[in-house]
Design a protein around this motif. Structure first.
Motif, PDB file in Angstrom:
ATOM      1  N   PRO A   1       0.814  -1.224   0.000  1.00  9.60           N
ATOM      2  CA  PRO A   1       0.000   0.000   0.000  1.00  9.60           C
ATOM      3  C   PRO A   1       0.842   1.267   0.000  1.00  9.60           C
ATOM      4  CG  PRO A   1      -0.834  -1.561   1.626  1.00  9.60           C
ATOM      5  CD  PRO A   1       0.449  -2.136   1.098  1.00  9.60           C
ATOM      6  N   LYS A   2       1.992   1.232   0.678  1.00  5.12           N
ATOM      7  CA  LYS A   2       2.767   2.461   0.854  1.00  5.12           C
ATOM      8  C   LYS A   2       3.411   2.958  -0.436  1.00  5.12           C
ATOM      9  CE  LYS A   2       3.557   2.681   5.703  1.00  5.12           C
ATOM     10  NZ  LYS A   2       4.475   2.602   6.819  1.00  5.12           N
ATOM     11  N   THR A   3       3.509   2.069  -1.435  1.00  5.26           N
ATOM     12  CA  THR A   3       4.039   2.520  -2.725  1.00  5.26           C
ATOM     13  C   THR A   3       3.031   2.329  -3.855  1.00  5.26           C
ATOM     14  OG1 THR A   3       5.001   0.337  -3.070  1.00  5.26           O
ATOM     15  CG2 THR A   3       6.449   2.027  -2.106  1.00  5.26           C
ATOM     16  N   ALA A   4       1.878   1.751  -3.529  1.00  3.44           N
ATOM     17  CA  ALA A   4       0.916   1.397  -4.589  1.00  3.44           C
ATOM     18  C   ALA A   4       0.410   2.633  -5.329  1.00  3.44           C
ATOM     19  CB  ALA A   4      -0.255   0.640  -3.979  1.00  3.44           C
ATOM     20  N   LEU A   5       0.236   2.492  -6.633  1.00  2.16           N
ATOM     21  CA  LEU A   5      -0.386   3.541  -7.436  1.00  2.16           C
ATOM     22  C   LEU A   5      -1.897   3.373  -7.452  1.00  2.16           C
ATOM     23  CD1 LEU A   5       1.996   3.423 -10.562  1.00  2.16           C
ATOM     24  CD2 LEU A   5       2.293   4.700  -8.424  1.00  2.16           C
ATOM     25  N   VAL A   6      -2.324   2.116  -7.183  1.00  2.00           N
ATOM     26  CA  VAL A   6      -3.725   1.758  -7.370  1.00  2.00           C
ATOM     27  C   VAL A   6      -4.187   0.920  -6.186  1.00  2.00           C
ATOM     28  CG1 VAL A   6      -5.302   0.446  -8.858  1.00  2.00           C
ATOM     29  CG2 VAL A   6      -3.460   1.762  -9.895  1.00  2.00           C
ATOM     30  N   ALA A   7      -5.410   1.194  -5.716  1.00  2.00           N
ATOM     31  CA  ALA A   7      -6.044   0.340  -4.705  1.00  2.00           C
ATOM     32  C   ALA A   7      -7.253  -0.316  -5.339  1.00  2.00           C
ATOM     33  CB  ALA A   7      -6.476   1.169  -3.500  1.00  2.00           C
ATOM     34  N   SER A   8      -7.442  -1.589  -5.047  1.00  2.00           N
ATOM     35  CA  SER A   8      -8.560  -2.320  -5.637  1.00  2.00           C
ATOM     36  C   SER A   8      -9.522  -2.737  -4.532  1.00  2.00           C
ATOM     37  CB  SER A   8      -8.024  -3.544  -6.386  1.00  2.00           C
ATOM     38  OG  SER A   8      -9.093  -4.329  -6.849  1.00  2.00           O
ATOM     39  N   VAL A   9     -10.699  -2.124  -4.519  1.00  2.87           N
ATOM     40  CA  VAL A   9     -11.701  -2.432  -3.500  1.00  2.87           C
ATOM     41  C   VAL A   9     -12.694  -3.439  -4.080  1.00  2.87           C
ATOM     42  CG1 VAL A   9     -13.508  -1.483  -2.013  1.00  2.87           C
ATOM     43  CG2 VAL A   9     -11.493  -0.091  -2.579  1.00  2.87           C
ATOM     44  N   PRO A  10     -12.789  -4.626  -3.470  1.00  9.34           N
ATOM     45  CA  PRO A  10     -13.706  -5.628  -4.012  1.00  9.34           C
ATOM     46  C   PRO A  10     -15.160  -5.207  -3.792  1.00  9.34           C
ATOM     47  CG  PRO A  10     -12.246  -6.564  -2.324  1.00  9.34           C
ATOM     48  CD  PRO A  10     -12.099  -5.082  -2.267  1.00  9.34           C
ATOM     49  N   VAL A  11     -15.963  -5.294  -4.840  1.00  6.97           N
ATOM     50  CA  VAL A  11     -17.397  -4.991  -4.730  1.00  6.97           C
ATOM     51  C   VAL A  11     -18.165  -6.119  -5.419  1.00  6.97           C
ATOM     52  CG1 VAL A  11     -17.081  -2.480  -4.618  1.00  6.97           C
ATOM     53  CG2 VAL A  11     -17.390  -3.579  -6.835  1.00  6.97           C
ATOM     54  N   PRO A  12     -19.480  -6.258  -5.114  1.00  6.39           N
ATOM     55  CA  PRO A  12     -20.249  -7.359  -5.705  1.00  6.39           C
ATOM     56  C   PRO A  12     -20.195  -7.360  -7.236  1.00  6.39           C
ATOM     57  CG  PRO A  12     -21.475  -6.370  -3.919  1.00  6.39           C
ATOM     58  CD  PRO A  12     -20.267  -5.512  -4.132  1.00  6.39           C
ATOM     59  N   LYS A  13     -20.460  -8.513  -7.809  1.00  5.80           N
ATOM     60  CA  LYS A  13     -20.136  -8.763  -9.217  1.00  5.80           C
ATOM     61  C   LYS A  13     -20.779  -7.790 -10.201  1.00  5.80           C
ATOM     62  CE  LYS A  13     -21.518 -12.995  -9.982  1.00  5.80           C
ATOM     63  NZ  LYS A  13     -21.612 -14.091 -10.949  1.00  5.80           N
ATOM     64  N   ASN A  14     -20.003  -7.483 -11.219  1.00  7.75           N
ATOM     65  CA  ASN A  14     -20.414  -6.646 -12.350  1.00  7.75           C
ATOM     66  C   ASN A  14     -21.124  -5.348 -11.941  1.00  7.75           C
ATOM     67  OD1 ASN A  14     -19.626  -9.183 -13.444  1.00  7.75           O
ATOM     68  ND2 ASN A  14     -20.627  -8.619 -15.342  1.00  7.75           N
ATOM     69  N   PRO A  15     -20.404  -4.516 -11.189  1.00 10.04           N
ATOM     70  CA  PRO A  15     -20.970  -3.221 -10.792  1.00 10.04           C
ATOM     71  C   PRO A  15     -21.082  -2.289 -12.002  1.00 10.04           C
ATOM     72  CG  PRO A  15     -18.642  -3.269 -10.286  1.00 10.04           C
ATOM     73  CD  PRO A  15     -18.989  -4.637 -10.810  1.00 10.04           C
ATOM     74  N   HIS A  16     -21.866  -1.207 -11.824  1.00 10.64           N
ATOM     75  CA  HIS A  16     -21.937  -0.232 -12.925  1.00 10.64           C
ATOM     76  C   HIS A  16     -21.457   1.136 -12.420  1.00 10.64           C
ATOM     77  CE1 HIS A  16     -22.808   1.093 -16.896  1.00 10.64           C
ATOM     78  NE2 HIS A  16     -23.788   1.894 -16.536  1.00 10.64           N
ATOM     79  N   GLY A  17     -22.372   2.073 -12.186  1.00 13.52           N
ATOM     80  CA  GLY A  17     -21.916   3.435 -11.918  1.00 13.52           C
ATOM     81  C   GLY A  17     -21.092   3.589 -10.659  1.00 13.52           C
ATOM     82  N   VAL A  18     -20.186   4.555 -10.691  1.00 17.57           N
ATOM     83  CA  VAL A  18     -19.514   4.975  -9.468  1.00 17.57           C
ATOM     84  C   VAL A  18     -19.689   6.486  -9.381  1.00 17.57           C
ATOM     85  CG1 VAL A  18     -17.243   5.021 -10.619  1.00 17.57           C
ATOM     86  CG2 VAL A  18     -17.359   4.982  -8.140  1.00 17.57           C
ATOM     87  N   ASN A  19     -20.128   6.982  -8.213  1.00 19.10           N
ATOM     88  CA  ASN A  19     -20.453   8.398  -8.071  1.00 19.10           C
ATOM     89  C   ASN A  19     -19.954   8.922  -6.727  1.00 19.10           C
ATOM     90  OD1 ASN A  19     -22.923   7.069  -9.734  1.00 19.10           O
ATOM     91  ND2 ASN A  19     -22.477   9.130 -10.461  1.00 19.10           N
ATOM     92  N   ALA A  20     -19.476  10.169  -6.736  1.00 15.12           N
ATOM     93  CA  ALA A  20     -18.932  10.797  -5.530  1.00 15.12           C
ATOM     94  C   ALA A  20     -20.011  11.653  -4.877  1.00 15.12           C
ATOM     95  CB  ALA A  20     -17.730  11.663  -5.897  1.00 15.12           C
ATOM     96  N   SER A  21     -20.256  11.432  -3.596  1.00 18.70           N
ATOM     97  CA  SER A  21     -21.317  12.166  -2.904  1.00 18.70           C
ATOM     98  C   SER A  21     -20.851  13.595  -2.597  1.00 18.70           C
ATOM     99  CB  SER A  21     -21.725  11.432  -1.627  1.00 18.70           C
ATOM    100  OG  SER A  21     -20.626  11.332  -0.758  1.00 18.70           O
TER     101      SER A  21
END
Ligand code: CUK
Ligand code: CUA
Ligand code: CA
Length: 644
Positions: free
Chosen positions: A327-347
């Motif tokens: 994590p301390k050098t990672a460029l990318v974090a991968s958060v597992p979410v339920p299968k085949n998600p669609h939209g991602v939106n910032a509140s």
């Protein structure tokens, strides 16, 4: 997990069956559901809405009616789908005010006909347009201080991997960039602040997701070797529109969202499997939402830790999971979410990203401060960044916000919009089963995709109007043959309950749109002559200027006359006509159409445009004003005399 107390519809046996069906997720069965959704709404019982249906609501809530002579209170910027344009609407009336031609030719303004528009659209070496089709999905505006600044908007073209920018002061497209190394360019989102220099509190980058993975490089080798199929996440410079960098990832991108502090951009992934057939894309129980650490990526580019592919010079950094375990050098974090998600939106309060489940009936709330903690090495597992995963209904796709802590998510299969409270959802997920997070549901007609609320993805989300783009209109309009329009519906969200107030048909298919307070947009009424380097500023400069067989004809327009009133060229000449409209009066647009020469374009007040063509037919050809401008509009003409 059960959310039965949050689901006022669970008494319907049909819905229960469908819910169970989806949860068991027989692979072919789910696909079947998705493929036949057009039929599903038809067999849905009428009147299952808990909100009292549509008809009774027209008089409730704040008025959506805009009387003749009155102006709307919001601008809507609507993606034009296959038409490759962006439509400008007034809201709440839903009246279409303008279309901004972008990727495809437009016969009214001469987009794709004038030299200036062709230079933006891109041409082959013979001057013909490089592309004639486009598929726009997402429109987003530039930000300052977490809200729209009214300067630019961007839109994507999924077919030819292009991103276009529009200047909102004149509502013209001024730049188009083709992104290298990718296919299926889908989500876009501007950043809202610089990740390092927080004094830069406005948009300087636009992030782009490639939905389809493709061989990298795509040079005709190894096309059956799926390990060579890659997708990339791209950053485009908001000002120059150059591609700044790309990130090589596992799986794919889809929609894109950005954080208010500028530090993170996210994309949801439905094909972490790397499948090329739909069944293969549904194998994994979990897919992911990727978070990109923008500052670290740009440092890696600075440090020269990148590759290039094929002819592209764009630096590509390595964002694969294998290379980003620490994590301390990672460029990318991968958060597992339920299968085949669609939209991602910032509140709008800046704390959460919402990932909609699509094949899972859930919405996932991811806490941005916890994702940042993961990058600092302070979380045991990235799963801790998930603060809620709650059931919403069938086929959740996209989410909008009212600025009062509520989210609105489209339920494609249920043909509904669900209004839910984020903090209550978090409490419910933590175990407080009395936390009632579903606030309301409303039926929409039918199968909604995108939705957006007024100022939704800004810190000024005002919770007044919610527009919903329904993919099927079925019986809502007079039948007009096999092709049905889409149905755009408007919902009043100012109260606790949602109230449907209006709908109108729209040509397929907008996908996405934004709704912006009208005082943010400051359109000009006339152009500035000095913005056009080739402007003919004085009728005295008009004339026919020959260099060999290249002829430049300089013309001005001022109602009701063109000057020159005629001009001579020779058959075989390459003719460039430069036309400046010297009229300064608001709304005084002229057209310039040349009979038999396949040319028409308009010049707005103080605007200059040019066309270049071969004078291949001898004879006299009327050049007439094609835009009604004056009582003597019909008389407003010039003659092109092509000598044999
Ligand atoms: S995608 Cu179309 S409904 Cu292109 Cu934003 Cu979700
Ligand atoms: Cu000028 Cu019509
Ligand atoms: Ca998947």
């Amino acid at each position: 997990m059960s959310a039965d107390n949050n689901n006022p519809k669970n008494d319907s046996p049909l819905d229960l069956d469908r819910r169970k069906f989806l949860n068991t997720a027989a692979v072919a069965g789910v696909a079947g559901t998705l493929l036949t959704v057009g039929g599903l709404a038809g067999c849905k019982k009428e009147g299952t809405s808990t909100t009292g249906g549509v008809a009774a609501s027209a008089t409730a809530g704040s008025s959506h009616e805009v009387a003749p002579g009155e102006l709307d209170s919001y601008y809507g910027f609507w993606s034009g789908g296959h038409m490759g344009d962006v439509r400008v609407l007034g809201l709440p009336s839903g009246r279409e005010i303008h279309r901004i031609p972008v990727f495809n030719p437009d016969a009214l303004v001469g987009w794709g006909i004038t030299n200036e528009s062709k230079a933006i659209m891109g041409t082959n070496s013979d001057g013909s347009l490089k592309y004639h089709v486009a598929d726009t999905h997402h429109v987003h505006g530039s930000y300052k201080d977490g809200t729209y600044d009214g300067k630019y908007a961007w839109v994507n073209d999924k077919i030819n991997c292009r991103i276009a920018r529009m200047r909102l002061d004149v509502m013209d497209c001024d730049k188009i960039t083709e992104i290298p190394n990718i296919q299926g360019f889908h989500g876009i989102f501007p950043d809202k602040r610089d990740p390092v220099d927080q004094a830069i509190n406005y948009t300087t980058r636009v992030f782009c997701g490639s939905e389809f993975h493709a061989p990298l490089p795509n040079d005709g080798h190894d096309m059956d070797d799926l390990t060579k199929y890659r997708a990339l996440f791209t950053c485009v410079d908001a000002e120059t529109m150059d591609v700044r960098w790309q990130v090589l990832i596992d799986g794919n991108c889809d929609l894109v969202a950005t954080s208010y502090d500028g530090k993170l951009a996210a994309t949801n992934q439905y094909n972490t499997e790397g499948g090329v057939k739909y069944v293969d894309m549904m194998n994994a129980e979990k897919d992911a939402c990727l978070f990109f650490n923008i500052a670290r990526i740009e440092q890696a580019v600075k440090d020269g830790k990148f590759k290039t592919y094929g002819k592209s010079k764009v630096p590509v950094v390595d964002g694969t999971l294998e290379s980003n375990k620490d994590p301390k050098t990672a460029l990318v974090a991968s958060v597992p979410v339920p299968k085949n998600p669609h939209g991602v939106n910032a509140s709008p309060e800046g704390k959460y990203f919402i990932c909609a489940g699509k094949l899972s009936p859930t919405g996932t709330i991811i806490d941005l401060s916890l994702v940042l903690k993961w990058f600092d090495g302070e979380l045991k597992s990235i799963d801790e960044a998930i603060v809620a995963e709650v059931e919403l209904g069938l086929g959740p796709l996209h989410t909008a916000f009212d600025g009062r802590g509520n989210a609105f998510t489209t339920l494609f299969l249920d043909s509904q919009v669900v209004k839910w409270n984020l903090e209550n959802a978090i409490k419910f997920y933590k175990g407080d089963k009395n936390a009632k997070y579903v606030v309301d549901r409303i039926d929409v007609q039918y199968q909604p995709g995108h939705l957006n609320a007024s100022m939704s993805e800004t810190k000024d989300a005002d919770g007044k109007w919610l527009a919903v783009g329904c993919k099927f209109s079925k019986d809502r309009f007079l039948p007009a043959g096999p092709l049905h329009p889409e149905n755009e519906q408007l919902i009043d969200i100012s109260g606790e309950k949602m109230v449907m107030v209006s709908e109108h048909p729209v040509r397929p298919e907008p996908h996405d749109f934004i709704i912006v307070k009208r005082d943010i947009i400051k359109p000009r009424q006339v152009y500035n002559l000095d913005e056009f380097p080739n402007a003919v500023k004085d009728p005295a400069e008009c004339g026919v200027f020959r260099q060999g067989n290249k002829v430049t004809v300089k013309i001005t327009s001022m109602a009701p006359a063109f000057y020159l009133s005629d001009f001579k060229v020779k058959v075989g000449d390459e003719v460039t006509i430069i036309l400046t409209n010297l009229d300064k009066v608001e709304d005084l647009t002229h057209g310039f159409a040349i009979e038999k020469y396949n040319i028409n374009f308009i010049v707005n007040p103080q605007e200059t445009k040019s066309v270049t063509f071969k004078a291949d037919k001898p004879g006299m050809y009327w050049c007439y004003c094609s835009h009604f401008c004056h009582a003597l509009h019909l008389e407003m003409r010039s003659r092109m005399l092509v000598e044999a």
